[in-house]
Design a protein around this motif. Structure first.
Motif, PDB file in Angstrom:
ATOM      1  N   LEU A 131      -3.186  -2.503  -0.260  1.00 17.90           N
ATOM      2  CA  LEU A 131      -4.110  -2.204  -1.362  1.00 17.90           C
ATOM      3  C   LEU A 131      -5.422  -1.603  -0.845  1.00 17.90           C
ATOM      4  O   LEU A 131      -6.005  -0.733  -1.493  1.00 17.90           O
ATOM      5  N   ALA A 132      -5.866  -2.070   0.317  1.00 12.05           N
ATOM      6  CA  ALA A 132      -7.089  -1.526   0.914  1.00 12.05           C
ATOM      7  C   ALA A 132      -6.905  -0.047   1.240  1.00 12.05           C
ATOM      8  O   ALA A 132      -7.825   0.760   1.071  1.00 12.05           O
ATOM      9  N   GLU A 133      -5.715   0.317   1.685  1.00  7.28           N
ATOM     10  CA  GLU A 133      -5.427   1.714   2.020  1.00  7.28           C
ATOM     11  C   GLU A 133      -5.471   2.596   0.772  1.00  7.28           C
ATOM     12  O   GLU A 133      -5.968   3.724   0.814  1.00  7.28           O
ATOM     13  N   VAL A 134      -4.985   2.082  -0.352  1.00 12.03           N
ATOM     14  CA  VAL A 134      -5.032   2.828  -1.618  1.00 12.03           C
ATOM     15  C   VAL A 134      -6.491   3.083  -2.007  1.00 12.03           C
ATOM     16  O   VAL A 134      -6.865   4.196  -2.388  1.00 12.03           O
ATOM     17  N   GLU A 135      -7.317   2.045  -1.879  1.00 12.98           N
ATOM     18  CA  GLU A 135      -8.741   2.191  -2.211  1.00 12.98           C
ATOM     19  C   GLU A 135      -9.414   3.202  -1.273  1.00 12.98           C
ATOM     20  O   GLU A 135     -10.222   4.022  -1.720  1.00 12.98           O
ATOM     21  N   ALA A 136      -9.093   3.140   0.009  1.00 12.40           N
ATOM     22  CA  ALA A 136      -9.684   4.073   0.982  1.00 12.40           C
ATOM     23  C   ALA A 136      -9.312   5.515   0.651  1.00 12.40           C
ATOM     24  O   ALA A 136     -10.144   6.427   0.756  1.00 12.40           O
ATOM     25  N   ASN A 137      -8.066   5.739   0.238  1.00 11.49           N
ATOM     26  CA  ASN A 137      -7.640   7.083  -0.141  1.00 11.49           C
ATOM     27  C   ASN A 137      -8.364   7.557  -1.401  1.00 11.49           C
ATOM     28  O   ASN A 137      -8.738   8.732  -1.495  1.00 11.49           O
TER      29      ASN A 137
END
Length: 148
Positions: free
Chosen positions: A75-81
């Protein structure tokens, strides 16, 4: 070209390219813009749209750190993108040198002499640096200058 037009063009391009991540981020921004326009019954200009983008990026950064703290890297990766996609529409960030010059100009323009004048300086600075610098960092720099 206005920021709203750029967002709409980017939305069309993302649809054609079938880029779901970019399309989702752009739709989120356009929805936030539309919501504010309906709530306040106004047409937003580039400055207001930039402040919405800044707010959305800040929310995404908070979410990303919370997800990382909870061990949810997916989920953190989705937010970073999403942050990366949104930041593409923000103005070019100010350099350290430009920030210090801008702070000095705002202090001189407001006639600030101490900490009691911090609000005046922040008001002037926010108009000039919104979306181009971290306002929290600017606040700290202003405090240093006014207390010295």
């Amino acid at each position: 070209m206005s920021l709203l037009a750029q967002l709409k063009d980017a939305q069309k391009d993302a649809m054609r390219a079938k880029d779901k991540l970019r399309l989702g981020a752009i739709r989120m921004v356009l929805a936030a813009i539309k919501q504010k326009e309906i709530d306040e019954q106004v047409t937003l200009g580039d400055a207001e749209i930039t402040s919405i983008l800044v707010k959305l990026v800040k929310q995404r950064k908070d979410s990303e750190s919370q997800y990382r703290d909870a061990g949810r890297e997916d989920l953190a990766e989705v937010e970073a993108n999403e942050i990366k996609e949104l930041e593409a529409f923000l103005p070019k960030p100010l350099t350290e040198e430009e920030i210090l010059t801008l702070i000095d100009e705002c202090i001189a323009a407001s006639g600030a002499s101490g900490m009691q004048d911090m609000g005046k300086v922040m008001g002037l600075l926010k108009a000039k640096a919104e979306g181009r610098a971290d306002m929290g960092k600017l606040s700290g720099l202003i405090k240093q200058k006014l207390s010295a």
